[in-house]
Design an enzyme around this catalytic site. Structure first.
Site, PDB file in Angstrom:
ATOM      1  N   GLY A   1       0.817  -1.217   0.000  1.00 39.06           N
ATOM      2  CA  GLY A   1       0.000   0.000   0.000  1.00 39.06           C
ATOM      3  C   GLY A   1       0.850   1.264   0.000  1.00 39.06           C
ATOM      4  N   GLY A   2       2.074   1.150  -0.520  1.00 39.57           N
ATOM      5  CA  GLY A   2       2.919   2.340  -0.692  1.00 39.57           C
ATOM      6  C   GLY A   2       3.266   3.042   0.610  1.00 39.57           C
TER       7      GLY A   2
ATOM      8  CB  SER B   1       3.887  -3.573  -2.872  1.00 42.07           C
ATOM      9  OG  SER B   1       4.034  -2.309  -3.468  1.00 42.07           O
ATOM     10  CB  ALA B   2       4.948  -0.554   0.871  1.00 40.85           C
TER      11      ALA B   2
ATOM     12  CG  ASP C   1       6.344  -4.156 -10.759  1.00 36.93           C
ATOM     13  OD1 ASP C   1       6.285  -2.904 -10.786  1.00 36.93           O
ATOM     14  OD2 ASP C   1       6.430  -4.812  -9.709  1.00 36.93           O
TER      15      ASP C   1
ATOM     16  CG  HIS D   1       3.391  -3.166  -8.276  1.00 41.67           C
ATOM     17  ND1 HIS D   1       4.624  -3.644  -7.905  1.00 41.67           N
ATOM     18  CD2 HIS D   1       2.825  -2.669  -7.148  1.00 41.67           C
ATOM     19  CE1 HIS D   1       4.803  -3.443  -6.599  1.00 41.67           C
ATOM     20  NE2 HIS D   1       3.720  -2.852  -6.116  1.00 41.67           N
TER      21      HIS D   1
END
Ligand SMILES: *[C@@H]1O[C@H](CO)[C@@H](O)[C@H](O)[C@H]1NC(C)=O
Ligand SMILES: *[C@@H]1O[C@H](CO)[C@@H](O)[C@H](O)[C@H]1NC(C)=O
Ligand SMILES: *[C@@H]1O[C@H](CO)[C@@H](O)[C@H](O)[C@H]1NC(C)=O
Length: 338
Positions: A103-104, A179-180, A285, A315
């Site tokens: 979620g960045g 991701s994050a 990605d 991604h």
């Protein structure tokens, strides 16, 4: 030869036009967020959330429940267990996966349906215990807050007397993130590698990094090639770094760029500890080249590392597309993973 030069020049111009068009894009609008004058974020689109399923009398194949880690920071974990571990195998010990959601650094939680469903599928497919960590988000809490919470969660697991955790084999623990969350699993890993005695009997076997979110000031070839990506175009990843990195540093800070200064010195310790590291990525990605760089760095350092790279994709595909999640689950089912 000349024809080739013309084609190249045209594609460079098109690429430039794409970057210009993209820089006109408003990432705040695209993400449905407003940055308030007091530094907080108003998130207008909260992703769907799912409650846990703690009731063992219901016929769900996977049970889950939420437990507080640190009340003052509002951090907590969602623990997942195969239902039959409760019913039939009260003494069996299952691998433990500590999971960090994506979620960045600014969105989502361990209750987000997207990650909850992934964890349920993972527990069902791999027969493991999963502890999904809810860490503090930026920009209200910039990095290293998420790293601190993630390490704190490991200390909490070590000290917990929760009966569900008795089904976990603490000597077979993996840190996994997407991701994050992949960035967090990596950095939390660096932090605990420096103090492995303090989390005993928890023993980390390795890191599973799914499309980990890294950056740098110099654009990578895949970031340029996919600058107009539908999922995470550059204005969006740039903004996520701006909102999450400590104030005053750029994307070549160690939190975002693991290759600066030849990599963290603690990687030598990770080599000695014999941790296994798997990095999942795909060509569609924009982050793929940074993920390859990380694999290369770890390889140079003598760490047991494997890059699992796939054609196409985007991604988020390993969590969002169940047929790709299986690639991750198949790795988890092998013990040790490589
Ligand atoms: C910050 O500003 C927002 C929007 O005005 C407000 O809703 C929020 O309560 C404020 N938070 C703090 C900690 O002052
Ligand atoms: C919770 O977090 C606070 C603030 O970081 C810290 O002082 C405290 O020791 C933590 N509590 C526990 C139980 O770890
Ligand atoms: C990020 O911060 C830099 C430096 O403050 C600024 O120049 C840039 O426009 C910001 N980018 C985004 C996407 O907010």
């Amino acid at each position: 030869m000349r024809g080739h030069t013309v084609v190249t020049a045209v594609s460079v111009i098109l690429m430039y036009a794409a970057i210009v068009a993209n820089s006109a894009m408003d990432p705040y609008k695209a993400l449905h967020i407003i940055l308030n004058p007091n530094g907080t974020l108003t998130r207008l689109n909260i992703s769907p959330q799912s409650p846990p399923s703690p009731d063992p009398t219901l016929p769900t194949p996977v049970v889950s429940k939420d437990l507080t880690v640190n009340k003052s920071k509002h951090t907590w974990v969602r623990i997942y267990l195969p239902h039959k571990a409760l019913d039939y195998f009260p003494n069996s010990k299952l691998p433990l996966i500590v999971f960090y959601h994506g979620g960045g650094f600014i969105f989502d939680s361990a209750a987000s349906t997207y990650f909850h469903d992934f964890c349920v599928r993972m527990v069902h497919a791999t027969q493991s215990v999963v502890v999904s960590v809810d860490y503090r988000l930026a920009p209200e809490h910039r990095l290293p807050a998420a790293y601190e919470d993630s390490v704190e969660a490991l200390h909490w697991i070590k000290a917990s007397n929760d009966p569900w955790l008795r089904h976990a084999d603490y000597s077979r623990c993996y840190l996994m993130g997407e991701s994050a969350g992949g960035n967090i699993a990596y950095t939390a890993g660096l932090r605990v590698a420096a103090e492995v005695d303090k989390i005993k009997p928890l023993k980390i076997e390795g890191l599973i990094l799914i499309q980990p979110f890294f950056g740098g000031t110099k654009r990578s070839p895949s970031e340029i090639r996919l600058s107009e990506d539908n999922t995470i175009p550059l204005p969006i990843t740039d903004l996520m770094w701006n909102l999450s990195l400590p104030v005053g540093v750029d994307r070549d800070y160690k939190y975002s760029n693991p290759t600066v200064n030849g990599g963290d010195r603690i990687l030598d310790e990770i080599k000695v500890l014999g941790w296994r590291v798997a990095v999942f990525g795909c060509e569609g990605d924009p982050l793929v080249d940074r993920e390859r760089e990380l694999v290369k760095l770890l390889g140079h350092k003598g760490v047991h590392v494997v890059g699992k790279f796939y054609e196409g994709g985007r991604h988020g595909i390993f969590v969002g597309d169940p047929s790709m999640s299986v690639k991750v689950f198949d790795l988890v089912k092998k013990s040790p993973i490589m």
